[in-house]
Scaffold this motif. Structure first.
Motif, mmCIF file in Angstrom:
data_model
loop_
_atom_site.group_PDB
_atom_site.id
_atom_site.type_symbol
_atom_site.label_atom_id
_atom_site.label_comp_id
_atom_site.label_asym_id
_atom_site.label_seq_id
_atom_site.Cartn_x
_atom_site.Cartn_y
_atom_site.Cartn_z
ATOM 1 N N VAL A 10 0.958 -1.155 0.128
ATOM 2 C CA VAL A 10 -0.008 0.106 0.051
ATOM 3 C C VAL A 10 0.978 1.376 -0.167
ATOM 4 N N HIS A 11 0.960 2.059 -1.189
ATOM 5 C CA HIS A 11 1.698 3.187 -1.188
ATOM 6 C C HIS A 11 1.015 4.354 -0.766
ATOM 7 N N VAL A 12 1.490 5.049 0.221
ATOM 8 C CA VAL A 12 0.569 6.006 1.062
ATOM 9 C C VAL A 12 1.279 7.356 0.469
ATOM 10 N N ILE A 13 0.333 8.517 0.109
ATOM 11 C CA ILE A 13 0.601 9.407 -0.619
ATOM 12 C C ILE A 13 0.377 10.464 0.447
ATOM 13 N N VAL A 14 1.101 11.269 1.062
ATOM 14 C CA VAL A 14 0.610 12.213 2.125
ATOM 15 C C VAL A 14 1.057 13.665 1.673
ATOM 16 N N HIS A 15 1.352 13.881 0.461
ATOM 17 C CA HIS A 15 1.735 15.286 0.146
ATOM 18 C C HIS A 15 2.435 16.067 0.949
ATOM 19 N N GLY A 16 3.636 15.291 1.275
ATOM 20 C CA GLY A 16 4.415 15.928 2.068
ATOM 21 C C GLY A 16 4.286 16.084 3.497
ATOM 22 N N GLN A 17 3.163 15.707 4.005
ATOM 23 C CA GLN A 17 2.666 15.676 5.535
ATOM 24 C C GLN A 17 3.085 14.442 6.051
ATOM 25 N N LYS A 18 4.186 14.174 6.235
ATOM 26 C CA LYS A 18 4.686 12.780 6.682
ATOM 27 C C LYS A 18 4.444 12.436 8.364
ATOM 28 N N GLN A 19 3.948 13.769 9.031
ATOM 29 C CA GLN A 19 3.611 13.679 10.061
ATOM 30 C C GLN A 19 2.148 12.845 10.390
ATOM 31 N N ILE A 24 -2.520 7.579 9.394
ATOM 32 C CA ILE A 24 -3.054 6.929 7.984
ATOM 33 C C ILE A 24 -2.907 5.414 8.208
ATOM 34 N N LYS A 25 -1.744 4.918 8.491
ATOM 35 C CA LYS A 25 -1.732 3.688 8.764
ATOM 36 C C LYS A 25 -2.839 2.991 9.727
ATOM 37 N N SER A 26 -2.934 3.631 10.807
ATOM 38 C CA SER A 26 -3.773 2.967 11.888
ATOM 39 C C SER A 26 -5.321 3.095 11.058
ATOM 40 N N LYS A 27 -5.572 4.076 10.409
ATOM 41 C CA LYS A 27 -6.959 4.261 10.080
ATOM 42 C C LYS A 27 -7.114 3.171 8.734
ATOM 43 N N LEU A 28 -6.076 2.905 8.132
ATOM 44 C CA LEU A 28 -6.095 1.833 6.977
ATOM 45 C C LEU A 28 -6.200 0.336 7.440
ATOM 46 N N SER A 29 -5.474 0.200 8.586
ATOM 47 C CA SER A 29 -5.398 -1.216 9.100
ATOM 48 C C SER A 29 -6.797 -1.441 9.814
ATOM 49 N N THR A 30 -7.841 -0.284 10.121
ATOM 50 C CA THR A 30 -9.014 -0.921 10.510
ATOM 51 C C THR A 30 -10.092 -1.383 9.350
ATOM 52 N N MET A 55 -4.198 7.664 -0.892
ATOM 53 C CA MET A 55 -3.799 9.124 -1.041
ATOM 54 C C MET A 55 -4.682 10.081 -0.384
ATOM 55 N N LEU A 56 -4.023 10.949 0.716
ATOM 56 C CA LEU A 56 -4.680 12.033 1.176
ATOM 57 C C LEU A 56 -5.310 13.173 0.160
ATOM 58 N N TRP A 57 -6.690 13.306 0.554
ATOM 59 C CA TRP A 57 -7.104 14.479 -0.606
ATOM 60 C C TRP A 57 -8.190 15.246 0.304
ATOM 61 N N PRO A 58 -8.151 16.497 -0.259
ATOM 62 C CA PRO A 58 -7.093 17.319 -1.069
ATOM 63 C C PRO A 58 -5.920 17.325 -0.199
ATOM 64 N N PRO A 59 -4.800 17.597 -1.142
ATOM 65 C CA PRO A 59 -3.474 17.545 -0.616
ATOM 66 C C PRO A 59 -3.270 18.616 0.577
ATOM 67 N N MET A 60 -3.672 19.818 0.450
ATOM 68 C CA MET A 60 -3.215 20.974 1.300
ATOM 69 C C MET A 60 -4.352 20.843 2.645
ATOM 70 N N ALA A 61 -5.217 20.563 2.557
ATOM 71 C CA ALA A 61 -6.245 20.301 3.659
ATOM 72 C C ALA A 61 -7.220 19.040 3.678
ATOM 73 N N PRO A 62 -6.310 18.168 3.915
ATOM 74 C CA PRO A 62 -7.039 16.346 3.639
ATOM 75 C C PRO A 62 -8.089 16.296 4.408
ATOM 76 N N LYS A 63 -9.301 15.794 3.841
ATOM 77 C CA LYS A 63 -10.416 15.590 4.413
ATOM 78 C C LYS A 63 -10.750 13.880 4.425
ATOM 79 N N ARG A 94 -13.546 5.746 -0.917
ATOM 80 C CA ARG A 94 -13.031 6.922 -0.279
ATOM 81 C C ARG A 94 -13.406 6.775 1.161
ATOM 82 N N ILE A 95 -12.543 7.155 2.352
ATOM 83 C CA ILE A 95 -12.861 7.194 3.586
ATOM 84 C C ILE A 95 -12.522 8.329 4.147
ATOM 85 N N PRO A 96 -13.525 8.985 5.175
ATOM 86 C CA PRO A 96 -13.205 10.095 5.842
ATOM 87 C C PRO A 96 -11.729 10.099 6.687
ATOM 88 N N LEU A 97 -11.297 11.025 7.011
ATOM 89 C CA LEU A 97 -10.218 11.084 7.925
ATOM 90 C C LEU A 97 -10.703 11.110 9.294
#
Length: 98
Positions: A10-19, A24-30, A55-63, A94-97
């Motif tokens: 699973v390639h996780v795209i965080v758009h530079g928001q590595k924190q 995200i890993k925790s959310k995907l594991s559920t 992939m987080l979406w949208p990039p600057m303010a992911p929801k 698509r899953i909400p953050l």
């Protein structure tokens, strides 16, 4: 439980928001993904056919997280940048953050 294959990366795209990677890993594991298979996406090396993309979406303010599967690596309609520009993906969910 999900229909996702636990042996695919699973390639996780965080758009530079590595924190956000660990949350995200925790959310995907559920929803059934194996945390051992989750990796930060690399701009220089795309995944393989059959791998998943989260992939987080949208990039600057992911929801939300858009989950896709790589269908081929030789496309011209890729939505990504760098090495990902030639990757064709099929959106699965698509899953909400929050």
């Amino acid at each position: 439980m999900s229909n996702y294959s636990s042996d695919k990366n699973v390639h996780v795209i965080v758009h530079g928001q590595k924190q956000l990677f660990e949350s995200i890993k925790s959310k995907l594991s559920t929803i059934g993904f194996n945390t051992e298979q989750m990796i930060l996406a690399d701009m220089n090396k795309p995944g393989n056919q059959g791998d998943y993309v989260a992939m987080l979406w949208p990039p600057m303010a992911p929801k939300e997280i858009i989950i896709s599967q790589i269908i081929d690596l030789e496309g011209t309609n890729g939505r990504g940048m760098g090495a990902w520009a030639s990757v064709n993906q099929k959106e699965l969910e698509r899953i909400p953050l929050s």
